[in-house]
Design an enzyme around this catalytic site. Structure first.
Site, PDB file in Angstrom:
ATOM      1  N   ASP A 219       0.877  -1.164   0.000  1.00 47.46           N
ATOM      2  CA  ASP A 219       0.000   0.000   0.000  1.00 47.46           C
ATOM      3  C   ASP A 219       0.923   1.226   0.000  1.00 47.46           C
ATOM      4  O   ASP A 219       2.109   1.122   0.323  1.00 47.46           O
ATOM      5  CB  ASP A 219      -0.958   0.000   1.201  1.00 47.46           C
TER       6      ASP A 219
HETATM    7  C1  BGC Z   1      -5.023   3.218  -0.031  1.00 41.91           C
HETATM    8  C2  BGC Z   1      -5.012   2.249  -1.200  1.00 41.91           C
HETATM    9  C3  BGC Z   1      -4.790   3.006  -2.483  1.00 41.91           C
HETATM   10  C4  BGC Z   1      -3.484   3.777  -2.368  1.00 41.91           C
HETATM   11  C5  BGC Z   1      -3.151   4.573  -3.602  1.00 41.91           C
HETATM   12  C6  BGC Z   1      -3.796   4.090  -0.023  1.00 41.91           C
HETATM   13  O1  BGC Z   1      -3.912   5.108   0.936  1.00 41.91           O
HETATM   14  O2  BGC Z   1      -5.106   2.502   1.176  1.00 41.91           O
HETATM   15  O3  BGC Z   1      -6.207   1.520  -1.257  1.00 41.91           O
HETATM   16  O4  BGC Z   1      -4.791   2.154  -3.582  1.00 41.91           O
HETATM   17  O5  BGC Z   1      -3.574   4.683  -1.280  1.00 41.91           O
HETATM   18  O6  BGC Z   1      -4.026   5.642  -3.732  1.00 41.91           O
END
Ligand code: BGC
Length: 786
Positions: A219
């Site tokens: 993530d």
């Molecule tokens: C989220 C993800 C997301 C990523 C990119 C993170 O804060 O938890 O689900 O894909 O950001 O935006």
């Protein structure tokens, strides 16, 4: 592949394992590798910017996708996202989210499918098949235990092994075994190890046991430990900022802390993904395109759950209507998406008011806001405003329809973050009425807000010590009022100063509210309108400050004075239909006082058009609840999600969702699987043999309809360690009046198994197989033995 890898230097190999910016991996033209681009997300493809000039088809929220219980439809929804990804040059879509509805307070509840792992896995697998059919990758996320948001970056989630295997991992396993090309690991830790370094789950279970040949991406900013993540089964660390790999990982390999074979394995996976999505070698063949808005419309209508319909209030008969009252701020300004990384900018949004107005052209459709639950002012927009535009440090300017800016990654006009230190939003307001106008600034950075000659604000809305990422998801707002005369134009300018290089993340709004009545007066006006209408349609729901990534909810109550609004309208007109616009369960304390209630989730861009079709019976409301809706918050199985000493323990084990409700005996407002249609069904026959249930049903009503046949299993021997009932499978059928249809529902071997110290074990004995309309509406049962 190994030949290609052998041509790469260690530095080149490691460069392929980390972002070069927010969303992409670097290219290596020497081996024919193009830059591999990723983008959110679960309901639409944002692309590498977030700019209004590059809109995205916005499907309904994932809770809505699951409420369709329809694999074929969700595969088509996935195809729409696949084709959108191709159009925007995106190779990998950062979706679907398969964390579970452990508690309705979870901030990203709207972004997850269900409280049931089987339904979650089935919908996710269909979604992934649809996206990948276009040669676009997916990352099923967030492995694992990201079922709430509080302290999500650091919290250690303690999940008993059996619950992991029987409840939290199965949706990931389902997608991986069905051929998903990517997994995103979670921010949180599980049982003592941060997920991005979790060798047991990422390497041993996911890759070795399930045979996963795709990539595990962190993530965003989750990976923090160079060696731990490299040895822990992670393949790609995103984004470029604060990335723990790069030169540090090269050094770790040179120092013998990470075997080069580990790096090669990761690179092999990246190159395989690049081949699958056409960043290496041939571009996947284009497929016939679907009509995105049409699919969004179909999914919305099939996801709407009619939970109450007294005296067949719905569908409405247009010929019998003279005046229809449409009430609620969200009727005019529907909340079609949840907040956070799942947000996209749709090309258009059809509000409930617009949809109903269009569908009832000969009828007087009158509107009253009634109550406005939104705690932040709406962006400046509408007929009182002219010349609304944005200027970026004098280098690029563009017009906007509303005074809100939001992007992460690419900047408008192709500018680089270092090229901008000032953003100006300006426009001319010609007030329609005399009086106190309220203005607001929200966002992060330093601002000056001027209305004519008056400077309303000069200061910073970025509290020291608060992360930019956190502020992006929950910005602060400043408000002030100015008395303005009607008809006299005034220039309004908001100037934001941004530190050099930080303009890659922006979330700025210039809000405006003209003078108007207060809540009490608006409710009285709405009730009066309802009293003189044939039907009152009230739209209530949550706001971006209630349901979003980045924080959890603190209450299940509807925000503001909406409950009072519904009660007053219902008292004024017995034919009150309430439309609930929320991505997750909310309390509906007035439900027994109104004629009908339709849950519409966050319905996506075609919201109002689909709503009109369902209210008028052009389409049947097709949804069934993917999650139990409580009558009282205190009955919910899990409400405590604030970490203690950095940890949250899933002490309830496998008992989440309806499994827990059945154990506690509490009666929910609406049970798992509940949902009414516009026809009736008789369940005629259930035969169970050879791991298959065969069910025959007849449409006994007067119109064509669709039924979701749910198959549950109940062990007959009492056993406190297992739930009383669980979902084993489901199928959808469509039939004309009088038509009889037979469907087959597979009962997978896993249905009868439990996870033990020796792995999966079938629990012998007699099981009741139940064919049901909903968990609380069983129709036929039959005994079987595994
Ligand atoms: C989220 C993800 C997301 C990523 C990119 C993170 O804060 O938890 O689900 O894909 O950001 O935006």
């Amino acid at each position: 592949m190994d030949e290609l890898i052998s041509e790469l230097t260690l530095e080149e190999k490691v460069s392929l394992l980390g972002g070069q910016d927010f969303w992409s991996l670097p290219e290596i033209p020497r081996i024919g590798l193009r830059s591999l681009v990723m983008s959110d997300g679960p309901v639409g493809v944002r692309g590498t910017g977030w700019a209004p000039e590059d809109p995205s088809v916005a499907l309904p929220s994932p809770t809505a996708l699951a409420a369709t219980w329809d694999r074929e439809l969700i595969e088509r929804a996935g195809q729409v996202l696949g084709q959108e990804s191709r159009r925007k040059g995106v190779h990998v879509l950062l979706a679907p989210t398969v964390n579970l509805h452990r508690t309705p307070l979870g901030g990203r509840h709207f972004e997850c499918f269900s409280e049931d792992p089987l339904l979650t896995g089935e919908i996710a697998a269909a979604f992934v098949a649809g996206v990948q059919a276009h040669g676009v990758g997916t990352t099923v996320k967030h492995l694992v235990g990201n079922d709430f948001e509080t302290e999500r970056m650091t919290v250690d989630v303690r999940i008993p092994e059996r619950a992991l295997r029987e409840v939290y991992l199965p949706p990931f396993e389902r997608v991986v075994r069905a051929g998903g090309w990517g997994v995103m690991s979670a921010y949180n830790g599980v049982n003592g190890s941060p997920m991005s370094s979790h060798r047991e789950l990422q390497q041993r279970v996911l890759k070795d046991e399930w045979g996963f040949d795709g990539i595990v991406v962190s993530d965003w900013r989750a990976a923090r430990d160079t060696v731990g993540a490299a040895l822990g089964g992670l393949d790609i660390a995103m984004p470029a900022m604060q990335n723990p790999w790069g030169a540090a990982l090269v050094q770790a390999v040179r120092d013998g802390l990470v075997p080069e074979a580990e790096i090669d394995d990761k690179v092999r996976r990246v190159l395989l993904l690049a081949t699958r999505v056409g960043a290496l070698g041939a571009t996947p063949e284009p497929r016939p395109e679907l009509d995105g808005p049409a699919v969004a419309h179909e999914v919305a209508a099939r996801s709407y759950v009619l939970v109450r319909n007294e005296n067949f209030t719905l569908p409405l008969e247009p010929a019998a209507l003279t005046r229809v009252a449409v009430i609620g701020a969200l009727a005019m300004d529907a909340r079609v998406l949840g907040g956070g990384s799942a947000t996209v900018t749709p090309q258009h949004v059809i509000s409930p008011l617009e949809g109903i107005g269009r569908a009832l052209s000969g009828v007087d459709v009158a509107y009253a806001p009634g109550a406005d639950p939104r705690p932040f002012l709406s962006p400046a927009r509408g007929p009182e405003w002219t010349g609304l535009g944005v200027d970026l440090s004098g280098r690029h300017s563009f017009e906007v329809a509303e005074a809100a800016l939001r992007w992460i990654g690419d900047l408008p006009g192709g500018l680089r973050p270092e090229e901008i230190d000032r953003i100006t939003i300006s426009g001319t307001l010609t007030p329609g009425v005399d009086g106190e106008h309220t203005f607001a600034v929200s966002g992060f950075g330093t601002f000056v807000l001027a209305v004519g000659e008056t400077e309303l604000y000069r200061g910073s809305l970025h509290p020291t010590g608060t992360e930019r990422g956190e502020l992006l998801l929950s910005p602060r707002e400043f408000r002030a009022t100015v008395t303005l005369p009607a008809g006299v134009p005034v220039e309004v300018t908001l100037t934001q100063t941004i530190a050099a290089g930080l303009a890659h993340t922006v979330n700025t709004t210039l809000g405006h509210r003209p003078p108007g009545p207060g809540d009490a007066e608006m409710i009285t006006e709405a009730a009066a309108l309802a009293a003189e209408s044939d039907v009152a349609i009230v739209v209530v729901g949550t706001t971006e400050q209630t349901e979003s990534e980045g924080f959890d909810r603190t209450t299940l109550a509807l925000p503001g004075t909406q409950d009072e609004l519904v009660r007053r309208v219902a008292a004024a007109n017995p034919r009150t239909v309430v439309v609930v616009n929320a991505g997750a369960p909310v309390l509906l304390p007035w439900a027994d006082e109104v004629a009908a209630v339709v849950l519409t989730w966050f319905p996506g861009q075609e919201a109002g058009a689909a709503l009109a079709d369902v209210l008028l019976g052009v389409l049947e409301p097709g949804g069934r609840l993917p999650t139990t809706w409580p009558r009282r918050a205190e009955d919910c199985p899990v409400l405590e999600i604030t970490p203690r000493d950095g940890a949250v323990s899933y002490d309830e084990g496998v008992f989440i969702g309806y499994r827990a409700w059945l154990r506690s005996g509490a009666v929910p407002h609406f049970a798992f699987g509940h949902g009414l249609g516009y026809t009736t069904w008789s369940y005629d026959e259930l035969r169970v043999a050879d791991g298959m249930a065969e069910i025959t049903v007849t449409n006994t009503g007067a119109r064509e309809g669709r039924e979701i046949i749910q198959v549950y299993v109940r062990p007959t021997a009492p056993d406190d360690t297992r739930p009383a009932t669980w979902l084993a499978g489901f199928a959808t059928v469509t039939a004309h009046p009088g038509e009889r249809v037979t469907v087959r529902v597979e009962l997978p071997a896993r249905t009868f198994q439990t996870w033990t110290d020796d792995g999966w074990q079938t629990v012998p004995g007699d099981y009741e197989i139940v064919a049901a309309h909903a968990l609380d509406d069983p129709r036929l049962t039959s005994l079987t033995r595994p």
